[in-house]
Design an enzyme around this catalytic site. Structure first.
Site, PDB file in Angstrom:
ATOM      1  N   ARG A 171       7.767   4.299   7.968  1.00  0.00           N
ATOM      2  CA  ARG A 171       6.559   3.460   7.927  1.00  0.00           C
ATOM      3  C   ARG A 171       5.994   3.235   9.331  1.00  0.00           C
ATOM      4  NH1 ARG A 171       7.389   4.796   3.322  1.00  0.00           N
ATOM      5  NH2 ARG A 171       7.283   3.456   1.471  1.00  0.00           N
ATOM      6  N   SER A 241       4.426  -2.150  -1.846  1.00  0.00           N
ATOM      7  CA  SER A 241       5.533  -2.924  -1.244  1.00  0.00           C
ATOM      8  C   SER A 241       4.947  -3.860  -0.198  1.00  0.00           C
ATOM      9  CB  SER A 241       6.529  -1.993  -0.541  1.00  0.00           C
ATOM     10  OG  SER A 241       7.101  -1.095  -1.451  1.00  0.00           O
ATOM     11  N   GLU A 337       5.100  -4.862   5.412  1.00  0.00           N
ATOM     12  CA  GLU A 337       4.571  -3.497   5.570  1.00  0.00           C
ATOM     13  C   GLU A 337       3.038  -3.574   5.597  1.00  0.00           C
ATOM     14  OE1 GLU A 337       5.762  -0.187   2.793  1.00  0.00           O
ATOM     15  OE2 GLU A 337       3.600  -0.101   2.463  1.00  0.00           O
TER      16      GLU A 337
HETATM   17  P1  FAD Z   1      -6.223   0.963   4.294  1.00  0.00           P
HETATM   18  O1  FAD Z   1      -5.499  -0.112   3.592  1.00  0.00           O
HETATM   19  O2  FAD Z   1      -7.690   1.069   4.099  1.00  0.00           O
HETATM   20  O3  FAD Z   1      -5.935   0.836   5.866  1.00  0.00           O
HETATM   21  C1  FAD Z   1      -4.625   0.619   6.342  1.00  0.00           C
HETATM   22  C2  FAD Z   1      -4.688   0.565   7.881  1.00  0.00           C
HETATM   23  O4  FAD Z   1      -5.104   1.827   8.394  1.00  0.00           O
HETATM   24  C3  FAD Z   1      -5.710  -0.433   8.428  1.00  0.00           C
HETATM   25  O5  FAD Z   1      -5.171  -0.976   9.603  1.00  0.00           O
HETATM   26  C4  FAD Z   1      -6.922   0.404   8.734  1.00  0.00           C
HETATM   27  O6  FAD Z   1      -7.734  -0.139   9.752  1.00  0.00           O
HETATM   28  C5  FAD Z   1      -6.285   1.711   9.188  1.00  0.00           C
HETATM   29  N1  FAD Z   1      -7.118   2.886   8.907  1.00  0.00           N
HETATM   30  C6  FAD Z   1      -7.532   3.305   7.680  1.00  0.00           C
HETATM   31  N2  FAD Z   1      -8.196   4.465   7.794  1.00  0.00           N
HETATM   32  C7  FAD Z   1      -8.206   4.775   9.123  1.00  0.00           C
HETATM   33  C8  FAD Z   1      -8.739   5.874   9.873  1.00  0.00           C
HETATM   34  N3  FAD Z   1      -9.399   6.884   9.297  1.00  0.00           N
HETATM   35  N4  FAD Z   1      -8.552   5.878  11.212  1.00  0.00           N
HETATM   36  C9  FAD Z   1      -7.875   4.881  11.816  1.00  0.00           C
HETATM   37  N5  FAD Z   1      -7.352   3.810  11.160  1.00  0.00           N
HETATM   38  C10 FAD Z   1      -7.540   3.770   9.833  1.00  0.00           C
HETATM   39  N6  FAD Z   1       2.688   3.433   0.639  1.00  0.00           N
HETATM   40  C11 FAD Z   1       3.723   4.305   0.783  1.00  0.00           C
HETATM   41  O7  FAD Z   1       4.025   4.722   1.908  1.00  0.00           O
HETATM   42  N7  FAD Z   1       4.441   4.727  -0.286  1.00  0.00           N
HETATM   43  C12 FAD Z   1       4.186   4.322  -1.542  1.00  0.00           C
HETATM   44  O8  FAD Z   1       4.863   4.728  -2.484  1.00  0.00           O
HETATM   45  C13 FAD Z   1       3.102   3.415  -1.736  1.00  0.00           C
HETATM   46  N8  FAD Z   1       2.815   2.946  -2.979  1.00  0.00           N
HETATM   47  C14 FAD Z   1       1.792   2.068  -3.148  1.00  0.00           C
HETATM   48  C15 FAD Z   1       1.508   1.605  -4.433  1.00  0.00           C
HETATM   49  C16 FAD Z   1       0.481   0.709  -4.656  1.00  0.00           C
HETATM   50  C17 FAD Z   1       0.197   0.230  -6.059  1.00  0.00           C
HETATM   51  C18 FAD Z   1      -0.313   0.266  -3.560  1.00  0.00           C
HETATM   52  C19 FAD Z   1      -1.464  -0.670  -3.793  1.00  0.00           C
HETATM   53  C20 FAD Z   1      -0.041   0.708  -2.269  1.00  0.00           C
HETATM   54  C21 FAD Z   1       1.018   1.606  -2.039  1.00  0.00           C
HETATM   55  N9  FAD Z   1       1.346   2.073  -0.756  1.00  0.00           N
HETATM   56  C22 FAD Z   1       2.367   2.976  -0.592  1.00  0.00           C
HETATM   57  C23 FAD Z   1       0.604   1.578   0.426  1.00  0.00           C
HETATM   58  C24 FAD Z   1      -0.721   2.338   0.701  1.00  0.00           C
HETATM   59  O9  FAD Z   1      -1.128   3.058  -0.438  1.00  0.00           O
HETATM   60  C25 FAD Z   1      -0.604   3.293   1.879  1.00  0.00           C
HETATM   61  O10 FAD Z   1      -0.273   2.597   3.057  1.00  0.00           O
HETATM   62  C26 FAD Z   1      -1.910   4.066   2.128  1.00  0.00           C
HETATM   63  O11 FAD Z   1      -1.700   5.113   3.052  1.00  0.00           O
HETATM   64  C27 FAD Z   1      -3.030   3.158   2.638  1.00  0.00           C
HETATM   65  O12 FAD Z   1      -4.227   3.915   2.623  1.00  0.00           O
HETATM   66  P2  FAD Z   1      -5.635   3.206   2.636  1.00  0.00           P
HETATM   67  O13 FAD Z   1      -6.657   4.283   2.786  1.00  0.00           O
HETATM   68  O14 FAD Z   1      -5.804   2.335   1.473  1.00  0.00           O
HETATM   69  O15 FAD Z   1      -5.530   2.367   3.989  1.00  0.00           O
HETATM   70  N1  EPU Z   2      15.564  -3.190  -6.811  1.00  0.00           N
HETATM   71  C1  EPU Z   2      16.017  -4.314  -7.475  1.00  0.00           C
HETATM   72  N2  EPU Z   2      15.103  -5.225  -7.913  1.00  0.00           N
HETATM   73  C2  EPU Z   2      13.771  -5.072  -7.693  1.00  0.00           C
HETATM   74  C3  EPU Z   2      13.307  -3.938  -7.006  1.00  0.00           C
HETATM   75  C4  EPU Z   2      14.227  -3.000  -6.559  1.00  0.00           C
HETATM   76  O1  EPU Z   2      17.211  -4.488  -7.678  1.00  0.00           O
HETATM   77  O2  EPU Z   2      13.012  -5.940  -8.111  1.00  0.00           O
HETATM   78  C5  EPU Z   2      16.537  -2.176  -6.388  1.00  0.00           C
HETATM   79  C6  EPU Z   2      16.433  -0.917  -7.260  1.00  0.00           C
HETATM   80  O3  EPU Z   2      17.215  -1.025  -8.414  1.00  0.00           O
HETATM   81  C7  EPU Z   2      16.938   0.158  -6.321  1.00  0.00           C
HETATM   82  C8  EPU Z   2      16.465  -0.324  -4.952  1.00  0.00           C
HETATM   83  O4  EPU Z   2      16.223  -1.723  -5.073  1.00  0.00           O
HETATM   84  O5  EPU Z   2      18.351   0.164  -6.309  1.00  0.00           O
HETATM   85  C9  EPU Z   2      15.224   0.407  -4.452  1.00  0.00           C
HETATM   86  O6  EPU Z   2      14.135   0.214  -5.362  1.00  0.00           O
HETATM   87  P1  EPU Z   2      12.988   1.315  -5.597  1.00  0.00           P
HETATM   88  O7  EPU Z   2      13.596   2.639  -5.911  1.00  0.00           O
HETATM   89  O8  EPU Z   2      12.018   0.759  -6.568  1.00  0.00           O
HETATM   90  O9  EPU Z   2      12.311   1.512  -4.183  1.00  0.00           O
HETATM   91  P2  EPU Z   2      11.915   0.482  -3.045  1.00  0.00           P
HETATM   92  O10 EPU Z   2      12.876   0.613  -1.919  1.00  0.00           O
HETATM   93  O11 EPU Z   2      11.703  -0.875  -3.602  1.00  0.00           O
HETATM   94  C10 EPU Z   2      10.472   2.217  -1.722  1.00  0.00           C
HETATM   95  C11 EPU Z   2       9.136   2.221  -1.031  1.00  0.00           C
HETATM   96  C12 EPU Z   2       8.031   2.468  -2.042  1.00  0.00           C
HETATM   97  C13 EPU Z   2       8.265   3.825  -2.690  1.00  0.00           C
HETATM   98  C14 EPU Z   2       9.632   3.791  -3.401  1.00  0.00           C
HETATM   99  C15 EPU Z   2      10.004   5.131  -4.011  1.00  0.00           C
HETATM  100  C16 EPU Z   2       9.299   0.813   0.930  1.00  0.00           C
HETATM  101  C17 EPU Z   2       8.943  -0.486   1.559  1.00  0.00           C
HETATM  102  N3  EPU Z   2       8.920   0.964  -0.329  1.00  0.00           N
HETATM  103  O12 EPU Z   2      10.490   1.080  -2.598  1.00  0.00           O
HETATM  104  O13 EPU Z   2       6.801   2.523  -1.339  1.00  0.00           O
HETATM  105  O14 EPU Z   2       7.262   4.126  -3.629  1.00  0.00           O
HETATM  106  O15 EPU Z   2      10.656   3.451  -2.434  1.00  0.00           O
HETATM  107  O16 EPU Z   2      10.364   6.033  -3.011  1.00  0.00           O
HETATM  108  O17 EPU Z   2       9.883   1.657   1.594  1.00  0.00           O
HETATM  109  C18 EPU Z   2       5.004   1.157  -0.559  1.00  0.00           C
HETATM  110  O18 EPU Z   2       5.353   1.479   0.590  1.00  0.00           O
HETATM  111  O19 EPU Z   2       3.997   0.431  -0.784  1.00  0.00           O
HETATM  112  C19 EPU Z   2       5.785   1.638  -1.701  1.00  0.00           C
HETATM  113  C20 EPU Z   2       5.510   1.303  -2.963  1.00  0.00           C
END
Ligand code: FAD
Ligand code: EPU
Length: 354
Positions: A171, A241, A337
Site C-alpha cells: 500500500r 479497507s 489506508e
Molecule cells: P481516488 O480515491 O480518487 O484518489 C486516491 C488518492 O490518489 C488521492 O490522494 C488522489 O488525490 C490521488 N490521485 C488520484 N488520481 C491521481 C492522479 N492521476 N495523479 C496523482 N494523484 C492522483 N484497494 C486495494 O488496493 N485493493 C482492494 O482490494 C481494494 N478494494 C476496494 C473495494 C472497495 C469496495 C472500495 C470502495 C475500495 C477498494 N480499494 C482497494 C481502494 C481503492 O479502490 C484503491 O485505492 C483505488 O486505487 C483508488 O482509486 P481512485 O481512482 O478511486 O482514487
Molecule cells: N477476518 C475476520 N473478520 C473480519 C474480516 C477478516 O476474522 O471481519 C479475517 C479473515 O477470516 C481472514 C483475514 O482476516 O483470516 C483476512 O481477511 P480478508 O481475506 O478478507 O482480507 P483483508 O486482509 O481483510 C486485504 C486487503 C483487501 C483485499 C483483500 C484480498 C488490506 C488493507 N486489505 O483485506 O483490500 O481485497 O485482502 O486480497 O490489505 C482495500 O485495500 O481496500 C481492500 C479491500
C-alpha cells in the site's frame, strides 16, 4: 468540460462532492471540473496553483474520506485511451490515467491477455493504481507495472518512471512521498507476460486446479469472493479497507500468539509479519458497531460503511473508537489506508483519529 462553480461565498452553495467519492458523504467543494484532455488538466491545475487555491486531483474517489467541505478546486481525471502492442515475450498496454480499473481488467480478458484477473472489481481509475500499489488475492499492481508517466505541474514536463523507480511496497509507492505534491499521473504502462502463470495462493482460489484453470475462472472466483464480503459502494457508501493491515516483528507476533494462538498472520519477505486488521477489529466485537450513520461492516470488519445518513464526523469518530479498542486489546496501532482530505488539502489520517 463540465465545470461547476460556486454562485455565492457560502459553502452550502458549492457543488456537491457526493457523486464523486464512494463514501457518499454530504460534502462540497468550491469548484469541481471533469477533464478529458491533458492540456485542460494542465491549464486548470496551473491556474489553481498560481491562485494559491487548494488543488485536488481525483480519480474514482474510492480511497478518500472528505472530513469537511473542500475549499478549493477538485479536478476529476477522465483522460481516456488504451493502446496495446506486443513483443516476443509479453503484451504491453499503455493506459490513460482516467480509465476505469475494473473495465481494464475486463478488456484484457476479452482480448485474451491474462495476468490481471486477481485484481478484478477494485474500484477507481488506472492512474490511481500505482499510488497505493493496489493489491488483492495474492497480486499487487507492481507485478504488472512496466512504467508510470507523471506530469510535473510547474514545468509541464512528463517523466516516465520504471517499476523499480516507483519504489512499490505494501500500500505504498513513491507517489505517496517524493511525487505526491505538484505531480499528476497521466498514464500507466503494463506488461503482461505471454507465459501466463496463475496465482492461486489466496482464499477459494486454492481450490482451483493449477493445471487446467483459466484466467476467466480466476476472475469469476475473485468477483464471487469480493461480492460475498465487500459492500458495493452503489448500495452502501464505503472506501474499501479503512485501515491497512499492520506489520509487526516476530517478537510482537510471538507475544500475541501466547494469548491468541489462532491469530492470522502472513510472513513478509523482510522478516516482519502482516496481521489481519479485520480479525483484530472483529475480535473486539465491533462488527455492526455504529456511531451516527457510520458502522463497522457486518461481513468484513475492516470496512467502515455509510448507512445512508453518515457525516464525516461520524466516520472519524467510529475510526477513532476502532483504533482505540484494537490498541487497548492488542497493543497494535492501526493506520488508515484511506486518504483524509480537509478544507485546504490532505491531513494526517493517524492524527485525525488519534
Ligand atoms: P481516488 O480515491 O480518487 O484518489 C486516491 C488518492 O490518489 C488521492 O490522494 C488522489 O488525490 C490521488 N490521485 C488520484 N488520481 C491521481 C492522479 N492521476 N495523479 C496523482 N494523484 C492522483 N484497494 C486495494 O488496493 N485493493 C482492494 O482490494 C481494494 N478494494 C476496494 C473495494 C472497495 C469496495 C472500495 C470502495 C475500495 C477498494 N480499494 C482497494 C481502494 C481503492 O479502490 C484503491 O485505492 C483505488 O486505487 C483508488 O482509486 P481512485 O481512482 O478511486 O482514487
Ligand atoms: N477476518 C475476520 N473478520 C473480519 C474480516 C477478516 O476474522 O471481519 C479475517 C479473515 O477470516 C481472514 C483475514 O482476516 O483470516 C483476512 O481477511 P480478508 O481475506 O478478507 O482480507 P483483508 O486482509 O481483510 C486485504 C486487503 C483487501 C483485499 C483483500 C484480498 C488490506 C488493507 N486489505 O483485506 O483490500 O481485497 O485482502 O486480497 O490489505 C482495500 O485495500 O481496500 C481492500 C479491500
Amino acid at each position: 468540460m463540465p465545470t461547476s462553480t460556486p454562485t455565492a461565498m457560502s459553502s452550502s452553495s458549492w457543488p456537491s462532492l457526493q457523486p464523486f467519492h464512494t463514501f457518499g458523504l454530504p460534502v462540497r467543494a468550491r469548484k469541481i471540473s471533469q477533464v478529458t484532455q491533458l492540456s485542460e488538466l494542465l491549464a486548470l491545475s496551473r491556474a489553481s496553483l498560481q491562485a494559491n487555491e487548494p488543488l485536488l486531483i481525483l480519480g474514482g474517489g474510492s480511497n478518500m474520506l472528505f472530513t469537511e467541505d473542500f475549499a478549493g478546486h477538485v479536478i476529476v481525471n477522465r483522460l481516456r485511451g488504451i493502446r496495446c502492442s506486443e513483443s516476443e515475450q509479453a503484451w504491453h498496454l499503455h493506459v490513460a490515467a482516467g480509465e476505469n480499473w475494473h473495465q481494464l481488467v475486463e478488456y484484457t480478458l476479452a482480448h485474451d491477455l491474462p495476468g490481471m484477473e486477481n485484481l478484478a472489481l477494485i474500484p477507481g481509475c488506472c492512474g490511481s493504481a500505482p499510488i497505493q500499489n493496489i493489491g488483492a488475492y495474492g497480486v499487487e499492481f507492481e507485478k504488472v507495472c512496466e512504467y508510470v508517466d507523471v506530469l510535473a505541474l510547474t514545468s509541464g514536463e512528463t517523466v516516465r518512471l520504471s517499476r523499480e523507480e516507483c519504489q512499490f511496497g505494501y500500500r505504498d509507492s513513491i507517489f505517496k512521498h517524493r511525487y505526491q505534491r505538484g505531480y499528476v499521473i497521466t498514464a500507466v504502462g503494463l506488461r503482461l507476460p505471454k507465459a501466463w502463470q496463475p496465482v492461486l495462493s489466496y482464499g477459494d482460489l486454492a481450490k482451483l486446479d493449477p493445471r487446467s484453470v483459466t484466467a476467466q475462472q480466476i476472475f469469476t472466483t475473485v468477483c464471487q469472493m469480493r461480492q460475498s464480503k465487500l459492500p458495493d459502494p452503489a448500495q452502501q457508501g464505503n472506501a474499501g479497507s479503512f485501515f491497512k493491515n499492520p506489520l509487526v516483528s516476530g517478537e510482537t507476533l510471538a507475544d500475541l500468539r501466547q494469548t491468541y494462538p489462532s491469530i492470522p498472520c502472513y510472513p513478509q519477505p523482510n522478516g516482519q509479519y502482516k496481521l489481519a486488521a479485520g480479525w483484530l477489529i472483529d475480535q473486539c466485537g465491533l462488527k455492526g458497531h455504529r456511531i451516527g450513520g457510520a458502522a463497522v461492516h457486518d461481513k468484513q470488519a475492516l470496512v467502515l460503511v455509510n448507512q445512508g445518513n453518515a457525516t464525516a464526523r461520524d466516520v472519524v469518530q467510529l475510526a477513532h473508537t476502532v483504533r482505540q479498542q484494537v490498541l487497548a486489546r492488542f497493543a497494535v496501532a492501526l493506520e488508515p489506508e484511506v486518504r483524509f482530505m480537509g478544507a485546504d488539502g490532505e491531513i494526517n489520517a493517524v492524527q485525525a483519529i488519534a
